[in-house]
Design a protein around this motif. Structure first.
Motif, PDB file in Angstrom:
ATOM      1  N   ASN A   1      -1.532  -9.415  14.089  1.00  0.00           N
ATOM      2  CA  ASN A   1      -2.812  -8.771  14.376  1.00  0.00           C
ATOM      3  C   ASN A   1      -3.346  -7.945  13.202  1.00  0.00           C
ATOM      4  OD1 ASN A   1      -2.870  -9.818  16.949  1.00  0.00           O
ATOM      5  ND2 ASN A   1      -1.932  -8.025  17.890  1.00  0.00           N
ATOM      6  N   LEU A   2      -2.695  -8.064  12.040  1.00  0.00           N
ATOM      7  CA  LEU A   2      -3.081  -7.236  10.893  1.00  0.00           C
ATOM      8  C   LEU A   2      -3.468  -8.107   9.703  1.00  0.00           C
ATOM      9  CD1 LEU A   2      -0.172  -4.624  11.023  1.00  0.00           C
ATOM     10  CD2 LEU A   2      -2.531  -4.231  11.739  1.00  0.00           C
ATOM     11  N   LEU A   3      -4.500  -7.656   8.978  1.00  0.00           N
ATOM     12  CA  LEU A   3      -4.835  -8.285   7.710  1.00  0.00           C
ATOM     13  C   LEU A   3      -3.776  -7.911   6.678  1.00  0.00           C
ATOM     14  CD1 LEU A   3      -8.671  -7.512   7.592  1.00  0.00           C
ATOM     15  CD2 LEU A   3      -7.594  -9.694   8.199  1.00  0.00           C
ATOM     16  N   LEU A   4      -3.660  -8.733   5.646  1.00  0.00           N
ATOM     17  CA  LEU A   4      -2.630  -8.497   4.630  1.00  0.00           C
ATOM     18  C   LEU A   4      -2.789  -7.131   3.982  1.00  0.00           C
ATOM     19  CD1 LEU A   4      -0.209  -9.758   3.221  1.00  0.00           C
ATOM     20  CD2 LEU A   4      -1.784 -10.715   1.529  1.00  0.00           C
ATOM     21  N   VAL A   5      -4.019  -6.759   3.681  1.00  0.00           N
ATOM     22  CA  VAL A   5      -4.251  -5.458   3.044  1.00  0.00           C
ATOM     23  C   VAL A   5      -3.879  -4.313   3.982  1.00  0.00           C
ATOM     24  CG1 VAL A   5      -6.686  -5.357   3.772  1.00  0.00           C
ATOM     25  CG2 VAL A   5      -5.932  -4.093   1.745  1.00  0.00           C
ATOM     26  N   ASP A   6      -4.108  -4.507   5.299  1.00  0.00           N
ATOM     27  CA  ASP A   6      -3.754  -3.472   6.272  1.00  0.00           C
ATOM     28  C   ASP A   6      -2.240  -3.322   6.389  1.00  0.00           C
ATOM     29  OD1 ASP A   6      -6.383  -2.916   6.858  1.00  0.00           O
ATOM     30  OD2 ASP A   6      -6.505  -4.403   8.452  1.00  0.00           O
ATOM     31  N   ILE A   7      -1.528  -4.441   6.285  1.00  0.00           N
ATOM     32  CA  ILE A   7      -0.061  -4.398   6.363  1.00  0.00           C
ATOM     33  C   ILE A   7       0.495  -3.482   5.277  1.00  0.00           C
ATOM     34  CG2 ILE A   7       2.062  -5.734   6.039  1.00  0.00           C
ATOM     35  CD1 ILE A   7       0.642  -8.108   7.343  1.00  0.00           C
ATOM     36  N   TYR A   8       0.057  -3.699   4.046  1.00  0.00           N
ATOM     37  CA  TYR A   8       0.584  -2.920   2.926  1.00  0.00           C
ATOM     38  C   TYR A   8       0.130  -1.462   2.978  1.00  0.00           C
ATOM     39  CZ  TYR A   8       2.191  -7.288   0.851  1.00  0.00           C
ATOM     40  OH  TYR A   8       2.848  -8.469   0.634  1.00  0.00           O
ATOM     41  N   ASN A   9      -1.133  -1.241   3.352  1.00  0.00           N
ATOM     42  CA  ASN A   9      -1.644   0.132   3.411  1.00  0.00           C
ATOM     43  C   ASN A   9      -0.945   0.957   4.479  1.00  0.00           C
ATOM     44  OD1 ASN A   9      -3.442  -0.276   1.338  1.00  0.00           O
ATOM     45  ND2 ASN A   9      -5.179  -0.763   2.660  1.00  0.00           N
ATOM     46  N   ARG A  10      -0.795   0.368   5.674  1.00  0.00           N
ATOM     47  CA  ARG A  10      -0.163   1.109   6.769  1.00  0.00           C
ATOM     48  C   ARG A  10       1.331   1.280   6.540  1.00  0.00           C
ATOM     49  NH1 ARG A  10      -2.156  -0.724  12.607  1.00  0.00           N
ATOM     50  NH2 ARG A  10      -0.830   1.076  13.080  1.00  0.00           N
ATOM     51  N   ALA A  11       1.972   0.276   5.950  1.00  0.00           N
ATOM     52  CA  ALA A  11       3.403   0.404   5.644  1.00  0.00           C
ATOM     53  C   ALA A  11       3.636   1.552   4.665  1.00  0.00           C
ATOM     54  CB  ALA A  11       3.938  -0.905   5.074  1.00  0.00           C
TER      55      ALA A  11
END
Length: 362
Positions: free
Chosen positions: A121-131
């Motif tokens: 449910n996450l865009l690739l950029v969101d994965i890295y930013n939220r991680a």
């Protein structure tokens, strides 16, 4: 939100150290936890304190403190007594509760992130930013487990599994539905599939004492980046289904050990029906009698060895040959020939797969 039991345990521990009575009241005047019996008599004063601009004050012989969560007032903490020592105890208790709020909020945020990561449910950029924001490492090896249990009968399975990983802050335990518990495990240096299987056995041992609890554990392959965690999750889901179809005797199954079952599971049903019709004509393996099916299975178990199969079935060798000849006449497949045996074995697996998919449709 922190449970009342955790709040109670916290102030019980603080009282055991400081010997001061404490109480926690929410912003609506409900007593959530207390170390003394008549805490309700302070609810009116607590509600008045909520409306006041002060962060601490003395009322009716008690010190009142406000506990915030990200600038939002969550609790009123009471420390019984008016001395400077009691004030210090109250400040320490308020600080401890506030830290618990931060920790639980971070845990909730991480849990929500992991769920969305697993479900793509996450865009690739969101994965890295939220991680990065949640202090979750990006490029470490991880693997996903799925534990399927009849959770509605017990209800505490999630906490049982979490108890195994208690203190392991780099592993995540969550649930995405009523039946399945998900573990995203981070592997240490030198750890591999042998260690993953040992962990699965430990988890299985949590439910070993309950004969009524059916448990299936599956895990995917090891992935190197956080963006690939969802792939390991999908592999574990497939392993769970394929294991229930073709490996009924196993409680633990790895995606890397599915063999030909992985291929059959991905076949479209119309193609399966066409294949079965081609092999058996208008018949189905279900039409075979129990004796024939037992003979077939035992023959495969013994690697097409006629002598060993007849010995284990307690029948004469010629009787087994007669049964195989009879089967050959009805199917045009001679199980003593390797190629025909492989075709027949695959056909039986395809039929099992089709039956499973039929049950899933209901």
């Amino acid at each position: 939100m922190i449970s009342n039991q955790i709040l109670q345990n916290t102030i019980d521990g603080l009282k055991g150290i400081t010997r001061n009575d404490l109480c926690i009241i929410d912003t609506e005047g409900t007593v959530l936890a207390s170390t003394f019996p008549d805490a309700e008599k302070y609810t009116t004063a607590a509600l008045e304190f909520v409306e006041s601009p002060a962060d601490a004050q003395v009322v009716s012989g008690c010190q009142f403190f406000k506990v915030y969560d990200d600038h939002q007032l969550e609790y009123v903490l009471l420390a019984c007594g008016e001395t400077d020592d009691v004030y210090m105890v109250g400040k320490i208790a308020a600080f401890q509760i506030q830290n618990l709020l931060v920790a639980y909020k971070e845990r909730f945020d991480k849990d929500n992130f992991i769920k969305n990561l697993l479900l793509d449910n996450l865009l690739l950029v969101d994965i890295y930013n939220r991680a990065k924001k949640l202090h979750i490492e990006i490029d470490v090896p991880r693997c996903v487990y799925i534990i399927e249990t009849n959770r509605e009968k017990e209800g505490n399975e999630l906490e049982k599994v979490r108890s195994v990983f208690h203190g392991k802050t780099k592993d995540f335990v969550t649930a995405v539905d009523e039946k399945n518990i998900i573990i995203v495990r981070e592997l240490g240096e030198g750890e591999g599939y042998e260690e993953l299987n040992k962990t699965a056995e430990v988890i299985r041992g949590l439910f070993g004492g309950n004969a009524n609890q059916e448990v299936h554990i599956a895990y995917g392959t090891i992935v190197k980046e956080i963006k690939e965690v969802s792939r390991s999750y999908k592999e574990a889901r497939m392993a769970l289904d394929v294991g229930k179809i073709f490996f009924e005797d196993k409680d633990i199954i790895a995606y890397s050990a599915l063999g030909i079952g992985r291929l059959i599971y991905q076949l479209p049903i119309p193609l399966c029906k066409m294949f079965i019709k081609e092999i058996f004509g208008g018949k189905s393996p279900d039409d075979f009698d129990e004796e024939t099916l037992t003979t077939i299975n035992k023959f495969f178990e013994n690697n097409l060895n006629v002598s060993e199969t007849s010995r284990q079935l307690y029948i004469h060798r010629n009787t087994l040959v007669y049964r195989l000849d009879k089967l050959q006449k009805s199917t045009s497949l001679d199980l003593r020939i390797f190629e025909d045996a492989i075709t027949f074995k695959i056909a039986l697996m395809v039929v099992k797969y089709m039956k499973y998919m039929e049950t899933m449709d209901y």
